[in-house]
Design a protein around this motif. Structure first.
Motif, mmCIF file in Angstrom:
data_model
loop_
_atom_site.group_PDB
_atom_site.id
_atom_site.type_symbol
_atom_site.label_atom_id
_atom_site.label_comp_id
_atom_site.label_asym_id
_atom_site.label_seq_id
_atom_site.Cartn_x
_atom_site.Cartn_y
_atom_site.Cartn_z
ATOM 1 N N MET A 63 0.685 -1.021 0.234
ATOM 2 C CA MET A 63 -0.172 -0.113 0.068
ATOM 3 C C MET A 63 0.607 1.228 0.090
ATOM 4 O O MET A 63 0.435 2.194 -0.865
ATOM 5 C CB MET A 63 -1.322 -0.205 1.298
ATOM 6 N N ALA A 66 2.920 2.074 -3.088
ATOM 7 C CA ALA A 66 1.255 2.405 -5.018
ATOM 8 C C ALA A 66 1.365 3.482 -4.942
ATOM 9 O O ALA A 66 1.264 4.031 -4.118
ATOM 10 C CB ALA A 66 -0.059 1.371 -4.000
ATOM 11 N N PRO A 67 1.602 3.746 -6.344
ATOM 12 C CA PRO A 67 1.118 5.190 -6.793
ATOM 13 C C PRO A 67 -0.191 5.888 -5.815
ATOM 14 O O PRO A 67 -1.353 4.751 -6.109
ATOM 15 C CB PRO A 67 0.947 5.014 -8.044
ATOM 16 N N ALA A 68 -0.056 7.087 -5.955
ATOM 17 C CA ALA A 68 -1.657 7.757 -5.227
ATOM 18 C C ALA A 68 -2.089 7.438 -6.246
ATOM 19 O O ALA A 68 -1.819 7.905 -7.411
ATOM 20 C CB ALA A 68 -0.723 9.539 -4.916
ATOM 21 N N PRO A 69 -3.345 7.302 -5.242
ATOM 22 C CA PRO A 69 -4.835 7.601 -6.632
ATOM 23 C C PRO A 69 -4.527 9.609 -7.486
ATOM 24 O O PRO A 69 -4.023 10.022 -6.857
ATOM 25 C CB PRO A 69 -5.803 7.682 -6.014
ATOM 26 N N VAL A 70 -5.458 9.601 -8.246
ATOM 27 C CA VAL A 70 -5.399 10.704 -9.636
ATOM 28 C C VAL A 70 -6.772 11.225 -8.772
ATOM 29 O O VAL A 70 -7.725 10.219 -9.370
ATOM 30 C CB VAL A 70 -5.394 10.597 -11.016
ATOM 31 N N SER A 71 -6.849 12.311 -8.916
ATOM 32 C CA SER A 71 -8.220 12.606 -8.248
ATOM 33 C C SER A 71 -8.905 13.523 -9.757
ATOM 34 O O SER A 71 -8.373 13.896 -10.646
ATOM 35 C CB SER A 71 -8.390 13.238 -7.146
#
Length: 71
Positions: A63, A66-71
């Motif tokens: 976790m 993992a790449p940060a989610p794109v918003s």
């Protein structure tokens, strides 16, 4: 656990109540990421104790990488 969350400042970016934390811990236990047990000290009521498992450490490592989610 609640004190550690507040001390870390995590409660500044997400509102977590005691019941939210324990809900998540129960879900983690079902996933095999933490072990849940009870501990009794003296005449005090038993308290729940949680311990991260090797599987939980690996899930946390994944976790965090993992790449940060794109918003």
């Amino acid at each position: 656990m609640i004190k550690a969350i507040k001390f870390s400042g995590a409660d500044l970016w997400v509102a977590l109540s005691d019941k939210h934390v324990y809900y998540v811990l129960r879900k983690f236990a079902k996933q095999g990421w933490v072990l849940e047990s009870e501990e009794r000290v003296g005449a005090a009521p038993p308290r729940k104790v949680y311990e991260i498992t090797d599987q939980g450490r690996e899930a946390l490592r994944e976790m965090l990488q993992a790449p940060a989610p794109v918003s």
